[in-house]
Design an enzyme around this catalytic site. Structure first.
Site, PDB file in Angstrom:
ATOM      1  CB  CYS A 161      -4.207   3.719   0.417  1.00  0.00           C
ATOM      2  SG  CYS A 161      -5.086   5.036   0.898  1.00  0.00           S
TER       3      CYS A 161
ATOM      4  CD  GLN B 204      -4.660  -4.314   6.632  1.00  0.00           C
ATOM      5  OE1 GLN B 204      -5.584  -4.925   7.365  1.00  0.00           O
ATOM      6  NE2 GLN B 204      -4.990  -2.835   6.533  1.00  0.00           N
TER       7      GLN B 204
ATOM      8  CE  LYS C 115      -5.377   0.201   8.595  1.00  0.00           C
ATOM      9  NZ  LYS C 115      -4.302   0.174   7.448  1.00  0.00           N
TER      10      LYS C 115
ATOM     11  CG  HIS D 264      -0.296   0.212   2.608  1.00  0.00           C
ATOM     12  ND1 HIS D 264      -1.347   0.691   3.510  1.00  0.00           N
ATOM     13  CD2 HIS D 264       0.619  -0.233   3.013  1.00  0.00           C
ATOM     14  CE1 HIS D 264      -0.484   0.722   4.582  1.00  0.00           C
ATOM     15  NE2 HIS D 264       0.872   0.173   4.290  1.00  0.00           N
TER      16      HIS D 264
ATOM     17  CG  ASP E 166       3.090  -2.483   6.152  1.00  0.00           C
ATOM     18  OD1 ASP E 166       2.429  -2.489   7.129  1.00  0.00           O
ATOM     19  OD2 ASP E 166       2.614  -1.663   5.065  1.00  0.00           O
TER      20      ASP E 166
END
Lengths: 407, 150
Positions: A365, A204, A227, A124, A201
């Site tokens: 994004c 998620q 998140k 993203h 990253d």
């Protein structure tokens, strides 16, 4: 499954008890931001009602309590991702700031003209733009690991893309647009074999399955509080101590300083060196509460619920006429991106909203992902630990309504 | 379908979105602009042939939702053979219609564009309905850069 009762979990999230548009709320947008359990809300309220003061500098009781809560939160995060040392945990505003921090400290120190930064095609924007900016600042080159039509990385291309000029690999653990779970441990192994450090990253990922940064072996790992069922404006950068200690400061002011004269500044040690200004105390307290909540549920239980619900939702969506899943990786979690006939995702989203079903529509994004699949946007239903089969059924009913409108 | 949804997706809107009128590049065009809605990635291009002060021909191409396509399609029909000032005035009225609703507007004078009145109940969709119009304005003003709804 044992130890996980989704109805009891739902009862912990007060926002889910409401009706919207005259119907029970069905929230399927947790990849954008997750809802907060009462325990997180209570922790923030308690902090403000009892403990609020600035940290690390007061001699009074409230400052002691606030410092204890803040540094306690650091230890909670350490435990959650199995870092070796709490000093390896830096509180930042979120994943985006964490990646920018690495790009502007590690990147500015170690990356120069002609060097290469390696990312993937399914990042993203937060794991593309900081590197693109760094390349513009230093004359480095951005290289990209390609993705196939399932949304999986083309692993055969990886070794050739890791050259003697590659200075860092920055890769998402789970794609926010496709749900693909990347083999970050294997990627790290291959990168380290060539002396290349790795940033993962994890925005998620940490909400869907247990994450162990030592097992992955990565040098940096980033995720966001909001998140992870915690507050917004707080996030985490994990960095291995030997990577963090030689790095220059990121921003100046506050606790990142040991002493200042007009001639010279002495910087604090990690992690404080990277936490300029008064930190987001209530954010750290709320994030720690969210992590304790997840630990009490058990991340293995959360992961099992996630797998079961993903399988159910995948099958249910595939039964909708004209629906095409975008991203069908074999290892996938949390996200179902799709196109419905030639109906634009914005129209899908508007009609579902009138049914009380919240999904995300757009490019998430992650515009390069959309470009790869040659779609302007997708509809994205994202699942979290409080979602049920009934939520998925409501989504499917809503999609039939969409087809009815556009028949 | 709930009544506000059927107001938004009126038959005319759906029909225009499926079969947009003037979906083409105008041959010999002398004005052009690109519009972009970064929120959803929608993009369209408007091409015009302007003679003196009159829009003699107009076409559009691009990708977008039903609302943005229908609005663009209806727009091309509404501004053809109108002067630049008339097109501007029409944009003002359409903008009022999609943001505030039909109250206080002479809806009949808007012709088919009146079907966009349902948009006012969906604030998130106002940008979809107005993208083509902003792009038209940019083309008429001869602005080279792409316009954005943001």
């Amino acid at each position: 499954m044992s130890g996980f009762d989704v109805q009891r979990v739902r009862a912990d999230f007060p926002i889910l008890r409401q009706e919207v548009r005259g119907r029970p709320l069905v929230y399927l947008d947790s990849a954008a931001t997750a809802q907060k359990p009462q325990a997180v809300i209570d922790a923030i309220v308690h902090f403000y009602q009892h403990d609020n003061a600035n940290v690390h500098r007061g001699v009074h009781v409230l400052s002691e309590r606030a410092t204890e809560a803040y540094e306690g939160a650091r230890e909670t995060v350490r435990r959650f991702i199995n870092a070796r040392d709490a000093k390896e945990i830096i509180f930042v505003r979120g994943t985006t700031e964490a990646i920018n921090l690495v790009a502007q400290t590690y990147g500015r120190k170690h990356i120069g003209p002609g060097d290469e930064v390696l990312i993937t095609h399914i990042e993203h924007h937060a794991n593309i733009v900081p590197w693109r900016m760094l390349c513009e600042q230093t004359g480095a080159v951005l290289k990209v690991i390609p993705v196939d039509d399932r949304g999986e990385l083309v692993m055969d291309a990886v070794d050739a893309l890791m050259t003697e000029r590659t200075r860092i690999l920055a890769v998402t653990h789970v794609s926010n647009a496709l749900g693909t779970v990347n083999p970050v441990k294997e990627l790290t192994r291959r990168a380290h074999a060539k002396g290349i450090p790795v940033l993962v990253d994890g925005a998620q990922a940490v909400t869907h399955f247990p994450v162990d940064v030592q097992d992955i072996g990565c040098d940096f790992y980033a995720f966001s509080g909001h998140k992870t069922f915690g507050p917004t404006g707080i996030g985490v950068l994990y960095g291995r101590l030997e990577r963090l200690e030689p790095l220059p400061p990121y921003q100046g002011g506050g606790d990142m300083i040991l002493s200042v004269t007009m001639e010279k500044v002495t910087y604090n040690r990690v992690p404080h060196r990277f936490e300029a200004g008064t930190p987001n105390l209530e954010g750290a307290v709320g994030l720690a509460a969210a992590i304790r909540y997840l630990e009490a549920l058990g991340m293995q239980n959360v992961a099992a619920h996630d797998r079961e619900l993903m399988a159910y939702a995948t099958k249910a969506l595939e039964s909708v006429p004209g629906l095409r899943l975008v991203g069908t990786a074999r290892e996938k979690t949390g996200v179902l991106s799709f196109m419905l006939e030639d109906i634009h995702p914005h129209d899908v989203g508007t009609i579902l909203d009138r049914e009380g079903v919240c999904i995300r529509t757009g490019h998430h994004c992650a515009q390069p992902v959309m470009q790869h699949f040659k779609v302007p946007a997708t509809s994205r239903a994202s699942l979290a630990l409080y979602n049920t089969r009934e939520d998925v059924d409501a989504l499917v009913r809503g999609l039939h309504k969409v087809l009815e409108v556009f028949k | 379908m709930s009544s506000d949804l059927s107001d938004l997706y009126q038959e005319v809107v759906l029909e225009h979105s499926k079969r947009p009128r003037n979906y083409r590049v105008v041959e010999g065009h002398n004005r052009e602009a690109a519009g972009h809605n970064p929120l959803c990635g929608d993009q369209l291009t408007v091409t015009l042939k302007v003679e003196g002060d009159v829009i003699r021909d107009i076409g559009f191409q691009g990708q977008g939702c039903a609302i943005s396509k229908a609005s663009a399609s209806l727009m091309t029909g509404a501004v053809k053979d109108r002067t630049r000032a008339e097109a501007e005035a029409l944009f003002e009225r359409v903008h009022k219609l999609v943001t505030e609703g039909p109250e206080g507007l002479d809806v009949d004078a808007l012709g088919k564009l009146a079907v966009l009145s349902g948009v006012s109940e969906f604030p998130a969709r106002v940008k979809c309905a107005s993208l083509a119009w902003h792009t038209l304005r940019a083309a008429l003003e001869g602005r080279g850069e792409a316009v954005s709804t943001e």
